[in-house]
Design a protein around this motif. Structure first.
Motif, PDB file in Angstrom:
ATOM      1  N   TYR A   2       0.841  -1.190   0.000  1.00 40.07           N
ATOM      2  CA  TYR A   2       0.000   0.000   0.000  1.00 40.07           C
ATOM      3  C   TYR A   2       0.882   1.248   0.000  1.00 40.07           C
ATOM      4  N   GLU A   3       0.355   2.318  -0.583  1.00 37.41           N
ATOM      5  CA  GLU A   3       1.021   3.613  -0.558  1.00 37.41           C
ATOM      6  C   GLU A   3       0.023   4.644  -0.065  1.00 37.41           C
ATOM      7  N   ASP A   4       0.525   5.670   0.633  1.00 39.33           N
ATOM      8  CA  ASP A   4      -0.353   6.746   1.084  1.00 39.33           C
ATOM      9  C   ASP A   4      -1.119   7.327  -0.101  1.00 39.33           C
ATOM     10  N   LYS A   5      -2.408   7.615   0.131  1.00 39.08           N
ATOM     11  CA  LYS A   5      -3.256   8.208  -0.909  1.00 39.08           C
ATOM     12  C   LYS A   5      -3.784   9.542  -0.423  1.00 39.08           C
ATOM     13  N   THR A   6      -3.899  10.480  -1.317  1.00 39.93           N
ATOM     14  CA  THR A   6      -4.511  11.761  -0.999  1.00 39.93           C
ATOM     15  C   THR A   6      -5.964  11.694  -1.452  1.00 39.93           C
ATOM     16  N   LEU A   7      -6.875  11.920  -0.506  1.00 45.62           N
ATOM     17  CA  LEU A   7      -8.308  11.896  -0.801  1.00 45.62           C
ATOM     18  C   LEU A   7      -8.905  13.266  -0.507  1.00 45.62           C
ATOM     19  N   CYS A  12     -15.788  18.912   3.935  1.00 45.73           N
ATOM     20  CA  CYS A  12     -15.064  20.189   3.930  1.00 45.73           C
ATOM     21  C   CYS A  12     -14.278  20.426   2.641  1.00 45.73           C
ATOM     22  N   ASN A  13     -14.219  19.429   1.779  1.00 39.98           N
ATOM     23  CA  ASN A  13     -13.494  19.497   0.498  1.00 39.98           C
ATOM     24  C   ASN A  13     -11.987  19.700   0.652  1.00 39.98           C
ATOM     25  N   ASN A  14     -11.448  19.455   1.829  1.00 35.67           N
ATOM     26  CA  ASN A  14     -10.005  19.533   2.030  1.00 35.67           C
ATOM     27  C   ASN A  14      -9.376  18.185   1.729  1.00 35.67           C
ATOM     28  N   LYS A  39     -10.421  13.126   9.252  1.00 37.48           N
ATOM     29  CA  LYS A  39     -10.590  12.793  10.667  1.00 37.48           C
ATOM     30  C   LYS A  39     -11.389  13.856  11.408  1.00 37.48           C
ATOM     31  N   ASP A  40     -11.111  15.142  11.161  1.00 37.31           N
ATOM     32  CA  ASP A  40     -11.851  16.203  11.847  1.00 37.31           C
ATOM     33  C   ASP A  40     -13.344  16.129  11.540  1.00 37.31           C
ATOM     34  N   CYS A  41     -13.704  15.923  10.286  1.00 36.60           N
ATOM     35  CA  CYS A  41     -15.125  15.849   9.919  1.00 36.60           C
ATOM     36  C   CYS A  41     -15.777  14.584  10.463  1.00 36.60           C
ATOM     37  N   ARG A  42     -15.033  13.472  10.513  1.00 36.79           N
ATOM     38  CA  ARG A  42     -15.574  12.241  11.115  1.00 36.79           C
ATOM     39  C   ARG A  42     -15.851  12.469  12.587  1.00 36.79           C
ATOM     40  N   ASP A  43     -14.893  13.094  13.289  1.00 31.24           N
ATOM     41  CA  ASP A  43     -15.075  13.356  14.719  1.00 31.24           C
ATOM     42  C   ASP A  43     -16.243  14.312  14.966  1.00 31.24           C
TER      43      ASP A  43
END
Length: 93
Positions: A2-7, A12-14, A39-43
């Motif tokens: 696996y490699e880090d992915k940017t989503l 928030c569209n960030n 993570k912030d939006c999930r929390d």
């Protein structure tokens, strides 16, 4: 593997990083979808779903004081205890 992915967060569209470790965790748990929120939006979503809990008052069967309860007490004669008396009941077995 696996490699880090940017989503992109759907709220928030960030951009946020879906790390290699998180991807491995998702695979171990059998999750098929990538996270849609950072993570912030999930929390924030988790905290927001709880809302303010309705509290009810009843007379404590032990001391006669007011017991604040997170549920509506039944009218079947079962005793209700305030927090202090409930703790004392637990300690005394």
């Amino acid at each position: 593997m696996y490699e880090d992915k940017t989503l992109i967060c759907r709220d928030c569209n960030n951009e946020f990083i879906f790390t290699q470790g998180e991807q491995e965790f998702y695979a171990e748990k059998g999750f098929e979808n990538e996270p849609g929120r950072c993570k912030d939006c999930r929390d924030n979503r988790k905290r927001g779903n709880r809302g303010e809990r309705e509290m009810f008052e009843a007379q404590c069967a032990e001391c006669g004081g007011i017991a604040r309860l997170p549920f509506r007490p039944r009218e079947d004669g079962r005793p209700v205890f305030c927090s202090a008396c409930f703790e004392a009941q637990k300690e005394n077995g």
